[in-house]
Design an enzyme around this catalytic site. Structure first.
Site, PDB file in Angstrom:
ATOM      1  N   SER A 163       0.847  -1.193   0.000  1.00  0.00           N
ATOM      2  CA  SER A 163       0.000   0.000   0.000  1.00  0.00           C
ATOM      3  C   SER A 163       0.885   1.245   0.000  1.00  0.00           C
ATOM      4  CB  SER A 163      -0.950  -0.021   1.204  1.00  0.00           C
ATOM      5  OG  SER A 163      -1.831   1.078   1.171  1.00  0.00           O
ATOM      6  N   THR A 164       0.843   2.047   1.064  1.00  0.00           N
ATOM      7  CA  THR A 164       1.609   3.290   1.123  1.00  0.00           C
ATOM      8  C   THR A 164       3.105   3.000   0.975  1.00  0.00           C
ATOM      9  OG1 THR A 164      -0.029   4.132   2.675  1.00  0.00           O
ATOM     10  CG2 THR A 164       2.025   5.367   2.481  1.00  0.00           C
ATOM     11  N   HIS A 190      -2.936  -1.177  -3.070  1.00  0.00           N
ATOM     12  CA  HIS A 190      -4.080  -0.286  -2.873  1.00  0.00           C
ATOM     13  C   HIS A 190      -3.955   0.897  -3.825  1.00  0.00           C
ATOM     14  CE1 HIS A 190      -4.326  -1.850   1.555  1.00  0.00           C
ATOM     15  NE2 HIS A 190      -4.757  -2.735   0.679  1.00  0.00           N
ATOM     16  N   MET A 283       0.116   1.182   4.892  1.00  0.00           N
ATOM     17  CA  MET A 283      -0.632   1.647   6.057  1.00  0.00           C
ATOM     18  C   MET A 283      -1.738   0.652   6.381  1.00  0.00           C
ATOM     19  SD  MET A 283      -2.375   5.417   6.441  1.00  0.00           S
ATOM     20  CE  MET A 283      -3.607   5.133   5.178  1.00  0.00           C
ATOM     21  N   ASP A 286      -4.095  -4.609   6.312  1.00  0.00           N
ATOM     22  CA  ASP A 286      -4.544  -5.494   5.248  1.00  0.00           C
ATOM     23  C   ASP A 286      -3.436  -6.510   4.947  1.00  0.00           C
ATOM     24  OD1 ASP A 286      -6.149  -6.554   3.241  1.00  0.00           O
ATOM     25  OD2 ASP A 286      -5.398  -5.158   1.726  1.00  0.00           O
TER      26      ASP A 286
END
Length: 347
Positions: A163-164, A190, A283, A286
Site C-alpha cells: 500500500s503506502t 491499494h 498503512m 490489510d
C-alpha cells in the site's frame, strides 16, 4: 502537534485542505504556498512535519517541487493531491518515483464544500498521522518471527501485498527479480482505477517479467505478473487443473478494494503450502488475516522491515502477530525470493 504545510495554486483547495487538517486537534497548519517554488522556500523556513502538494501548478509543478524537496528534506512526508484521470495518474506515479510518500485524490465528485471536506478528511487525516508517526520512530522494536516447521514444498506462486510506499518498493523488487523467475506473481496494491492501468505499464517497463493489469478469467502463468485493477478484488480459482484470476466488486475489506486479504486467502486455498507471500510497506493491517491463512496451510511469509518501509503498518502487523518467517530490508528481498525458488528444502 503535527506541523503541516499546504501547497496548491487554487485558493479554494488551499482553504479546503487547511480546514480539514486544522479540524484535527493534533495538527497545526503552519503555512500555505501557491506553487512549487514557494513550497521549497517555505519548507526550508517552516520545517513542517508533513506537506500536501498539488501536482499541476504554475512556475514549478509538483513533480519538480517534490524532487527538490525530497533532496533537501529526505524525511519530510509529501502527500500529492491528484485528479483521477490518465494525466493525473501518470503525474502522480512520477511524483512517487521522485520522492512523494503517498497521494490523495481531489474530491471532483463532491456536490458541496461540506461533502468535499468529508471526502478529503477520510482520505487525508489517516495518511498524515501514519506517515508522520513512521518518521518519528527512532528504533523499531525487534520483529517477531515464527519458528517454522521445515518447509519441503517448492513454492508454486508468489503473492504480494502493498500500500503506502508500495509503488516504489514493488518497482524495486520486480526490477531485481531474474528473468528466469519461474513462478506466477499476483499483486494487490491499494490503488484506484486508471492508476493501476498506468502502474502496470510502468512496472512492465522496469521488470524482466511481463507485467499487466489482471482481467477476469486470465490464466495464471509462470513468469507473468498480474496486478489487481482498481476497485476490484483479485482472487484465484482452479478448475480442471488450470488456475485463473477472478475479479469481483465484493464488499471492501480493511476499507479497501482491491484488498490483499482476498488474494492471499484464495492463493492459500488453491496452492496450499506452495504459497510464497510477500508483504511490503503499507498503512493499516490489510494482509494480516490472509497471511494467517497462508501460514496455517504451510506456506511461507516474508515481510519488509521497518527501516526500509515508508509505513510499517501492513508488514508490521504480520510480523507482530508472529506470522513472518523472514523480515528483510528492501534491497535483500528480490535476491532472497530468487534463492527460495531455487531451494527444495526451506527453513
Amino acid at each position: 502537534m503535527i506541523r503541516a504545510l499546504v501547497v496548491d495554486d487554487s485558493a479554494v483547495l488551499r482553504r479546503l485542505i487547511s480546514n480539514v487538517l486544522a479540524s484535527d486537534p493534533e495538527i497545526e497548519v503552519v503555512g500555505t504556498a501557491v506553487d512549487g517554488l514557494d513550497a521549497i522556500e517555505k519548507a526550508d523556513v517552516l520545517r513542517p512535519d508533513v506537506m500536501t502538494l498539488d501536482v499541476e501548478m504554475p512556475r514549478l509543478d509538483g513533480l519538480g517541487a517534490v524532487k527538490e524537496i525530497s533532496s533537501r528534506h529526505p524525511r519530510l512526508p509529501v502527500i500529492m493531491f491528484s485528479t483521477l484521470t490518465e494525466k493525473g495518474a501518470s503525474a502522480t506515479l512520477q511524483a512517487l518515483s521522485n520522492g512523494a510518500s503517498d497521494y490523495v485524490a481531489k474530491p471532483t465528485g463532491a456536490t458541496s464544500f461540506a461533502d468535499a471536506l468529508d471526502i478529503v478528511r477520510d482520505e487525508l487525516l489517516p495518511r498524515v498521522k501514519a506517515l508522520v508517526a513512521a518518521r518519528r520512530i527512532v528504533a523499531a522494536a525487534p520483529p517477531r518471527t515464527v519458528t517454522p516447521v521445515k518447509v519441503t514444498t517448492t513454492p508454486e506462486v508468489l503473492v504480494i501485498a502493498c500500500s503506502t510506499g508500495g509503488p516504489d518498493a514493488l518497482s524495486t523488487v520486480l526490477a531485481e527479480l531474474p528473468s528466469s523467475f519461474a513462478l506466477p506473481v499476483l499483486v494487490t496494491q491499494h490503488m484506484p482505477p486508471v492508476f493501476t492501468t498506468q502502474f502496470a505499464t510502468r512496472l512492465d517497463r522496469v521488470s524482466p517479467l511481463q507485467v499487466r493489469e489482471a482481467a477476469d478469467g486470465d490464466v495464471v502463468r509462470r513468469g507473468e505478473v498480474l496486478l489487481a485493477p482498481g476497485d476490484f478484488h483479485l482472487r484465484l480459482s482452479r478448475s480442471a487443473g488450470v488456475v485463473r484470476a477472478t475479479l469481483d466488486q465484493g464488499p471492501r475489506e480493511n476499507f479497501c478494494r482491491p484488498a490483499a486479504d482476498p488474494l492471499l486467502r484464495s492463493a492459500a486455498q488453491v496452492y496450499g503450502a506452495g504459497v510464497l507471500c510477500l508483504v511490503l510497506t503499507g498503512m493499516g493491517s490489510d494482509g494480516l488475516e490472509g497471511a494467517r491463512v497462508v501460514v496455517d496451510r504451510g506456506g511461507r511469509v516474508v515481510v519488509q522491515d521497518a527501516a526500509t518501509s515508508v509505513v510499517w503498518g501492513m508488514p508490521g502487523a504480520v510480523s507482530n502477530a508472529g506470522l513472518a518467517h523472514e523480515v528483510l530490508p528492501l534491497p535483500a528481498i528480490a535476491p532472497r525470493l530468487a534463492a527460495l525458488i531455487g531451494a527444495v528444502a526451506i527453513g
